[in-house]
Design a protein around this motif. Structure first.
Motif, mmCIF file in Angstrom:
data_model
loop_
_atom_site.group_PDB
_atom_site.id
_atom_site.type_symbol
_atom_site.label_atom_id
_atom_site.label_comp_id
_atom_site.label_asym_id
_atom_site.label_seq_id
_atom_site.Cartn_x
_atom_site.Cartn_y
_atom_site.Cartn_z
ATOM 1 N N UNK A 74 36.220 48.328 48.266
ATOM 2 C CA UNK A 74 36.107 49.029 47.021
ATOM 3 C C UNK A 74 36.989 50.130 46.816
ATOM 4 N N UNK A 75 37.568 50.596 45.504
ATOM 5 C CA UNK A 75 38.419 51.761 45.273
ATOM 6 C C UNK A 75 39.722 51.076 46.256
ATOM 7 N N UNK A 76 40.193 49.825 46.001
ATOM 8 C CA UNK A 76 41.121 49.432 46.622
ATOM 9 C C UNK A 76 42.663 50.206 46.511
ATOM 10 N N UNK A 77 42.579 50.783 45.565
ATOM 11 C CA UNK A 77 44.032 51.622 45.256
ATOM 12 C C UNK A 77 45.258 50.894 45.288
ATOM 13 N N UNK A 78 46.155 51.004 46.169
ATOM 14 C CA UNK A 78 47.333 50.301 46.287
ATOM 15 C C UNK A 78 47.241 49.206 47.052
ATOM 16 N N UNK A 100 43.039 50.742 36.073
ATOM 17 C CA UNK A 100 44.022 49.617 35.665
ATOM 18 C C UNK A 100 45.028 49.807 36.687
ATOM 19 N N UNK A 101 45.721 50.938 36.862
ATOM 20 C CA UNK A 101 47.273 50.861 37.594
ATOM 21 C C UNK A 101 46.821 50.638 39.038
ATOM 22 N N UNK A 102 45.512 50.866 39.539
ATOM 23 C CA UNK A 102 45.386 50.357 40.877
ATOM 24 C C UNK A 102 44.901 49.207 41.058
ATOM 25 N N UNK A 103 44.256 48.434 40.046
ATOM 26 C CA UNK A 103 44.159 47.051 40.024
ATOM 27 C C UNK A 103 45.352 46.309 40.134
ATOM 28 N N UNK A 104 46.270 46.705 39.132
ATOM 29 C CA UNK A 104 47.659 46.071 39.234
ATOM 30 C C UNK A 104 48.405 46.095 40.355
ATOM 31 N N UNK A 105 48.020 47.448 40.942
ATOM 32 C CA UNK A 105 49.079 47.680 42.397
ATOM 33 C C UNK A 105 48.470 46.852 43.561
ATOM 34 N N UNK A 107 46.949 43.751 43.072
ATOM 35 C CA UNK A 107 47.322 42.570 42.674
ATOM 36 C C UNK A 107 48.924 42.325 43.274
ATOM 37 N N UNK A 108 49.872 43.190 42.795
ATOM 38 C CA UNK A 108 51.114 43.189 43.084
ATOM 39 C C UNK A 108 51.161 42.661 44.586
ATOM 40 N N UNK A 109 50.653 43.576 45.500
ATOM 41 C CA UNK A 109 50.901 43.425 47.018
ATOM 42 C C UNK A 109 50.297 42.373 47.517
ATOM 43 N N UNK A 110 49.100 41.897 46.882
ATOM 44 C CA UNK A 110 48.311 40.742 47.275
ATOM 45 C C UNK A 110 49.403 39.489 47.236
ATOM 46 N N UNK A 111 50.106 39.580 45.811
ATOM 47 C CA UNK A 111 51.003 38.270 45.663
ATOM 48 C C UNK A 111 52.182 38.570 46.597
ATOM 49 N N UNK A 112 52.734 39.818 46.761
ATOM 50 C CA UNK A 112 53.838 39.722 47.688
ATOM 51 C C UNK A 112 53.755 39.537 48.884
ATOM 52 N N UNK A 113 52.536 39.558 49.352
ATOM 53 C CA UNK A 113 52.189 39.398 51.112
ATOM 54 C C UNK A 113 51.546 38.066 51.117
ATOM 55 N N UNK A 114 51.746 37.048 50.030
ATOM 56 C CA UNK A 114 51.031 35.808 49.855
ATOM 57 C C UNK A 114 49.662 35.635 50.334
ATOM 58 N N UNK A 115 48.811 36.618 49.955
ATOM 59 C CA UNK A 115 47.400 36.516 50.047
ATOM 60 C C UNK A 115 46.757 36.052 48.955
ATOM 61 N N UNK A 117 45.460 33.314 47.996
ATOM 62 C CA UNK A 117 44.535 32.172 48.284
ATOM 63 C C UNK A 117 43.124 32.727 48.755
ATOM 64 N N UNK A 118 43.094 34.053 49.406
ATOM 65 C CA UNK A 118 42.234 34.635 50.076
ATOM 66 C C UNK A 118 41.620 35.876 49.536
ATOM 67 N N UNK A 119 42.414 36.347 48.552
ATOM 68 C CA UNK A 119 41.996 37.800 48.032
ATOM 69 C C UNK A 119 41.617 37.546 46.468
ATOM 70 N N UNK A 120 40.578 37.962 45.831
ATOM 71 C CA UNK A 120 40.244 38.154 44.460
ATOM 72 C C UNK A 120 40.118 39.585 44.300
ATOM 73 N N UNK A 121 40.950 39.988 43.120
ATOM 74 C CA UNK A 121 41.275 41.458 42.512
ATOM 75 C C UNK A 121 40.505 41.742 41.225
ATOM 76 N N UNK A 122 39.572 42.537 41.044
ATOM 77 C CA UNK A 122 38.886 42.856 39.810
ATOM 78 C C UNK A 122 39.160 44.373 39.535
ATOM 79 N N UNK A 123 39.220 44.491 38.203
ATOM 80 C CA UNK A 123 39.232 46.084 37.746
ATOM 81 C C UNK A 123 37.665 46.180 37.257
ATOM 82 N N UNK A 124 37.112 47.166 37.728
ATOM 83 C CA UNK A 124 35.667 47.500 37.110
ATOM 84 C C UNK A 124 35.181 48.775 37.900
#
Length: 235
Positions: A74-78, A100-105, A107-115, A117-124
């Motif tokens: 929760x409150x994942x930040x970067x 929204x900036x933290x949500x996108x951040x 998401x950026x790092x989840x994609x960069x570290x190839x995760x 398939x095991x991580x869902x990211x939400x803004x809310x």
């Protein structure tokens, strides 16, 4: 809600540190484990400058909390906690942040570290966008400092709250944890009682255990305890 002079000065220093542009850096998490080319977006707390780095060190050294488990951040930040738990063996992670900036951040790092398939990211707002699934484990690096965030600087939502966010989180999270599951949360003693999990969580029916504590100094001046608490909801 008034801050003490020392608290106000510390929060002012935070604002100065976190007025930055997009950047990347290598973050050493332990002697043998580094996050290369970690992305940090404008408007998001710098993970190498905050409690997030101390918390991440602990998570990296103690994967038994989350390995093979369904986890929320929760409150994942970067996204630094999400990335470390994903790389160190969490079965699945659900990450969420209101900014929204933290949500996108994240998401950026989840994609960069190839995760992906095991991580869902939400803004809310807290569990707002998350399905009714339950979790085995959760983390929340919540706002420590009392008072209202500045409308002019949305990033201050990451470190200031009058106490209602923590109370709402504790109420909602207690219904989202499987039997035997728990949450861990960090805290700086200098921030006072308003958002202190050790004080507030028992009021919502949690058993609280101290997992880790050490003395830290920021800017060679601000001395405080950095603690990590285990919160177990009554089942």
């Amino acid at each position: 809600m008034d801050l003490t002079t020392e608290q106000r000065n510390f929060c002012d220093s935070l604002l100065g540190e976190h007025m930055h542009k997009d950047y990347t850096l290598d973050i050493p998490v332990s002697e043998e484990f580094t996050l290369p080319n970690f992305k940090v977006r404008k408007g998001v707390l710098r993970p190498e400058k905050t409690s997030g780095l101390h918390f991440t060190h602990y998570l990296a050294q103690n994967p038994h909390h989350y390995k093979g488990k369904r986890v929320f951040d929760m409150g994942s930040g970067s996204g630094i906690q999400t990335i470390v738990m994903g790389l160190k063996g969490a079965e699945h992670i659900t990450a969420s942040d209101i900014l929204p900036e933290a949500y996108q951040n994240t998401l950026d790092n989840v994609r960069s570290f190839d995760l992906s398939d095991r991580v869902d990211v939400f803004q809310g707002d807290l569990f707002e966008k998350i399905s009714k699934d339950k979790f085995d484990f959760g983390v929340f690096n919540h706002p420590f400092w009392p008072g209202s965030p500045s409308p002019k600087y949305p990033v201050t939502k990451s470190w200031r709250d009058e106490g209602s966010l923590l109370k709402r989180f504790l109420k909602e999270a207690s219904t989202r944890i499987n039997p035997g599951g728990y949450i861990i949360m960090p805290f700086f003693s200098l921030a006072g009682d308003t958002n202190n999990p050790e004080i507030q969580a028992p009021l919502e029916g949690y058993k609280v255990d101290l997992l880790h504590s050490n003395k830290i100094t920021y800017h060679n001046f601000y001395k405080m305890d950095f603690s990590i608490f285990k919160l177990t909801p009554s089942q």
